[in-house]
Design an enzyme around this catalytic site. Structure first.
Site, PDB file in Angstrom:
ATOM      1  N   CYS A  59       0.846  -1.198   0.000  1.00 16.15           N
ATOM      2  CA  CYS A  59       0.000   0.000   0.000  1.00 16.15           C
ATOM      3  C   CYS A  59       0.879   1.246   0.000  1.00 16.15           C
ATOM      4  O   CYS A  59       0.594   2.214  -0.725  1.00 16.15           O
ATOM      5  CB  CYS A  59      -0.923   0.013   1.206  1.00 16.15           C
ATOM      6  SG  CYS A  59      -2.376  -1.046   1.047  1.00 16.15           S
ATOM      7  N   ASP A  87      11.387  -6.308  -7.780  1.00 14.83           N
ATOM      8  CA  ASP A  87      11.453  -6.974  -6.471  1.00 14.83           C
ATOM      9  C   ASP A  87      12.783  -6.626  -5.806  1.00 14.83           C
ATOM     10  O   ASP A  87      13.834  -6.608  -6.439  1.00 14.83           O
ATOM     11  CB  ASP A  87      11.321  -8.493  -6.643  1.00 14.83           C
ATOM     12  CG  ASP A  87      11.027  -9.185  -5.323  1.00 14.83           C
ATOM     13  OD1 ASP A  87       9.903  -9.703  -5.169  1.00 14.83           O
ATOM     14  OD2 ASP A  87      11.916  -9.211  -4.438  1.00 14.83           O
ATOM     15  N   HIS A 144      -0.090  -9.687  -5.141  1.00 11.30           N
ATOM     16  CA  HIS A 144       0.904  -9.271  -6.138  1.00 11.30           C
ATOM     17  C   HIS A 144       1.221 -10.439  -7.056  1.00 11.30           C
ATOM     18  O   HIS A 144       1.168 -11.596  -6.650  1.00 11.30           O
ATOM     19  CB  HIS A 144       2.190  -8.750  -5.484  1.00 11.30           C
ATOM     20  CG  HIS A 144       2.763  -9.686  -4.470  1.00 11.30           C
ATOM     21  ND1 HIS A 144       2.258  -9.806  -3.188  1.00 11.30           N
ATOM     22  CD2 HIS A 144       3.789 -10.581  -4.536  1.00 11.30           C
ATOM     23  CE1 HIS A 144       2.946 -10.702  -2.508  1.00 11.30           C
ATOM     24  NE2 HIS A 144       3.879 -11.202  -3.313  1.00 11.30           N
ATOM     25  N   HIS A 202       4.261 -12.020  -9.320  1.00 12.05           N
ATOM     26  CA  HIS A 202       5.680 -12.022  -9.661  1.00 12.05           C
ATOM     27  C   HIS A 202       5.803 -12.250 -11.170  1.00 12.05           C
ATOM     28  O   HIS A 202       5.277 -13.251 -11.689  1.00 12.05           O
ATOM     29  CB  HIS A 202       6.427 -13.163  -8.963  1.00 12.05           C
ATOM     30  CG  HIS A 202       6.425 -13.093  -7.465  1.00 12.05           C
ATOM     31  ND1 HIS A 202       7.480 -12.595  -6.736  1.00 12.05           N
ATOM     32  CD2 HIS A 202       5.495 -13.476  -6.549  1.00 12.05           C
ATOM     33  CE1 HIS A 202       7.208 -12.675  -5.432  1.00 12.05           C
ATOM     34  NE2 HIS A 202       6.006 -13.211  -5.297  1.00 12.05           N
TER      35      HIS A 202
HETATM   36  P1  AMP Z   1       5.651 -13.246  -1.691  1.00 10.46           P
HETATM   37  O1  AMP Z   1       6.618 -14.131  -0.947  1.00 10.46           O
HETATM   38  O2  AMP Z   1       4.981 -13.895  -2.836  1.00 10.46           O
HETATM   39  O3  AMP Z   1       4.695 -12.579  -0.730  1.00 10.46           O
HETATM   40  O4  AMP Z   1       6.541 -12.111  -2.331  1.00 10.46           O
HETATM   41  C1  AMP Z   1       6.872 -10.920  -1.675  1.00 10.46           C
HETATM   42  C2  AMP Z   1       8.009 -10.297  -2.435  1.00 10.46           C
HETATM   43  O5  AMP Z   1       8.086  -8.931  -2.094  1.00 10.46           O
HETATM   44  C3  AMP Z   1       9.381 -10.906  -2.124  1.00 10.46           C
HETATM   45  O6  AMP Z   1       9.929 -11.417  -3.334  1.00 10.46           O
HETATM   46  C4  AMP Z   1      10.175  -9.723  -1.566  1.00 10.46           C
HETATM   47  O7  AMP Z   1      11.514  -9.754  -1.984  1.00 10.46           O
HETATM   48  C5  AMP Z   1       9.423  -8.537  -2.125  1.00 10.46           C
HETATM   49  N1  AMP Z   1       9.497  -7.299  -1.393  1.00 10.46           N
HETATM   50  C6  AMP Z   1       9.293  -7.104  -0.065  1.00 10.46           C
HETATM   51  N2  AMP Z   1       9.388  -5.794   0.241  1.00 10.46           N
HETATM   52  C7  AMP Z   1       9.636  -5.133  -0.930  1.00 10.46           C
HETATM   53  C8  AMP Z   1       9.846  -3.770  -1.280  1.00 10.46           C
HETATM   54  N3  AMP Z   1       9.818  -2.782  -0.378  1.00 10.46           N
HETATM   55  N4  AMP Z   1      10.086  -3.477  -2.580  1.00 10.46           N
HETATM   56  C9  AMP Z   1      10.127  -4.457  -3.502  1.00 10.46           C
HETATM   57  N5  AMP Z   1       9.938  -5.753  -3.229  1.00 10.46           N
HETATM   58  C10 AMP Z   1       9.709  -6.100  -1.963  1.00 10.46           C
HETATM   59 ZN    ZN Z   2      -1.807  -3.261   1.107  1.00  9.91          ZN
END
Ligand code: AMP
Ligand code: ZN
Length: 116
Positions: A8, A31, A102, A104
């Site tokens: 958010c 990411d 999200h 990927h």
């Molecule tokens: P998931 O495990 O599917 O919830 O993926 C979450 C992803 O968000 C992971 O690959 C993290 O490396 C990435 N992530 C967490 N915080 C950030 C951020 N501030 N900016 C970009 N990616 C992030």
């Molecule tokens: Zn959110």
């Protein structure tokens, strides 16, 4: 907007993330811990904790939009013939660590099948 939700904050422009794409409903950004040469997150501005929550809310149009943005970004960034993979982890048991829906978008290396 959910309280204390990192995605958010990113989608509201509160963090210093490099946005690769944004429109009224969707943002995309790299990411922070990439697991492939291309690793982009495609994120709705509206907060849904999970894919299942968005589906339960009947937000089919937004779900379609997320996939469409992912494919368009892949095309623009990688070329029309590039292979890419899209992944949604739904729930902690499936590896979800950020509880804001999200996608990927992954490319640039071999991806095993079945996935790990
Ligand atoms: P998931 O495990 O599917 O919830 O993926 C979450 C992803 O968000 C992971 O690959 C993290 O490396 C990435 N992530 C967490 N915080 C950030 C951020 N501030 N900016 C970009 N990616 C992030
Ligand atoms: Zn959110």
């Amino acid at each position: 907007m959910a309280e204390q939700c990192i995605f958010c904050d990113v989608s509201a422009g509160k963090l210093d993330s490099q946005l690769l794409y944004q429109d009224e409903e969707v943002v995309a950004f790299p990411d922070i811990r990439p697991i492939a040469p291309t690793h982009v997150l495609v994120v709705p501005k509206r907060h849904y904790a999970t894919l299942a929550d968005a589906a339960a809310a009947g937000d089919d149009r937004l779900l379609g939009r997320l996939l469409s943005v992912a494919a368009t970004l892949a095309h623009q960034k990688l070329g029309e013939d590039a292979g890419f993979r899209v992944v949604i982890n739904n729930g902690a048991a499936a590896g979800q660590t950020v509880h804001h829906l999200h996608i990927h978008l992954l490319s640039g290396r071999h991806f095993a099948w079945p996935p790990g």
